[in-house]
Design a protein around this motif. Structure first.
Motif, PDB file in Angstrom:
ATOM      1  N   LYS A   8     -32.261  13.335 -14.619  1.00  0.00           N
ATOM      2  CA  LYS A   8     -31.037  14.070 -14.695  1.00  0.00           C
ATOM      3  C   LYS A   8     -30.370  13.844 -16.112  1.00  0.00           C
ATOM      4  CE  LYS A   8     -26.799  14.332 -11.702  1.00  0.00           C
ATOM      5  NZ  LYS A   8     -26.375  13.741 -10.435  1.00  0.00           N
TER       6      LYS A   8
ATOM      7  N   LYS B  97     -29.786  17.419 -17.663  1.00  0.00           N
ATOM      8  CA  LYS B  97     -28.393  18.077 -17.617  1.00  0.00           C
ATOM      9  C   LYS B  97     -27.481  17.280 -18.559  1.00  0.00           C
ATOM     10  CE  LYS B  97     -28.860  19.202 -12.521  1.00  0.00           C
ATOM     11  NZ  LYS B  97     -28.313  18.852 -11.403  1.00  0.00           N
TER      12      LYS B  97
ATOM     13  N   PHE C 269     -23.201  14.523 -16.842  1.00  0.00           N
ATOM     14  CA  PHE C 269     -23.436  14.593 -15.360  1.00  0.00           C
ATOM     15  C   PHE C 269     -23.865  13.501 -14.468  1.00  0.00           C
ATOM     16  CE2 PHE C 269     -23.611  19.033 -17.405  1.00  0.00           C
ATOM     17  CZ  PHE C 269     -23.144  20.033 -16.427  1.00  0.00           C
TER      18      PHE C 269
END
Length: 232
Positions: A22, A26, A30
């Motif tokens: 992640k 991102k 985030f």
């Protein structure tokens, strides 16, 4: 039973839900606090993912990172899945964050109010378990020349050498100073010893045309200003 236990592993999550992936896809902003901590510790226990373990640790301090930063190895190691190595990793990360906040101020940073002093000094001394006494040296525009730790003491006090305060002021050609020390107890009341050392430094500095602008007592969340309270 094995299938149930393995479901707790982050490896079985969707790629978009895995903290490391992640972050890569991102960006760090985030990720939740728990996900960032999960990256630090790497793995949880047989019955709990790293993220769930991190959430449980955070819940124990009401999800306050400042409080997490105060936890020691023994306290962290009480959580199943957190051994000494993982506890050290969390503590090191928390300390890096504290030091980042407390880095030297940029050149030409100017002190305009007691709040500026608090924002400068809180990351350095606001959360310490012992007292420290610091001096902020300023030029004639109230720009910070240097912040200096003068002494480090115990839970209830610290010693201050006025000669060292003035020696550094003369070496820097400072025209003004601000004193700051912390109260680990959280108390904002100035003691008689605080008042005495403030007056002693003010008188000594004044004889050399160096102004003492303020003296702050700093705690984790707030401060007491001698100047604001009319004690200078």
């Amino acid at each position: 039973m094995k299938e149930n236990q393995s479901s707790f592993s982050i490896k079985n999550w969707s790629i978009n839900d895995r903290p490391r992936e992640k972050l890569l896809s991102k960006g760090k902003e985030f990720l939740s606090d728990a996900e960032l901590i999960a990256i630090l510790i790497g793995s949880g226990s047989r019955n709990e993912s790293a993220v769930e373990l991190s959430k449980r640790i955070l819940a124990s301090v009401d999800n306050q990172l400042n409080e997490l930063g105060k936890m020691n190895i023994t306290q962290l190691s009480k959580f199943k899945g957190i051994g000494e190595a993982k506890a050290i990793g969390i503590i090191a990360a928390m300390e890096l964050g504290r030091r980042r906040r407390g880095e030297e101020t940029p050149d030409k940073f100017k002190i305009r109010s007691s709040k500026d002093v608090f924002e400068l000094m809180q990351p350095r001394i606001g959360e310490l378990p012992h007292e420290e006494f610091w001096i902020i040296y300023l030029n004639n525009s109230n720009a910070v020349l240097q912040t200096l730790q003068l002494s480090k003491g115990g839970i209830t006090g610290t010693l201050v050498d006025v000669r060292l305060v003035l020696k550094q002021a003369l070496e820097l050609n400072a025209t003004a100073m601000i004193l700051a020390h912390n109260h680990p107890s959280g108390t904002l009341k100035a003691s008689e010893a605080d008042k005495d050392i403030t007056q002693k430094i003010k008188n000594a500095a004044g004889s050399m045309d160096i102004k003492l602008l303020d003296h702050l007592i700093v705690t984790e969340k707030t401060y007491f200003s001698f100047a604001d309270e009319g004690l200078l």
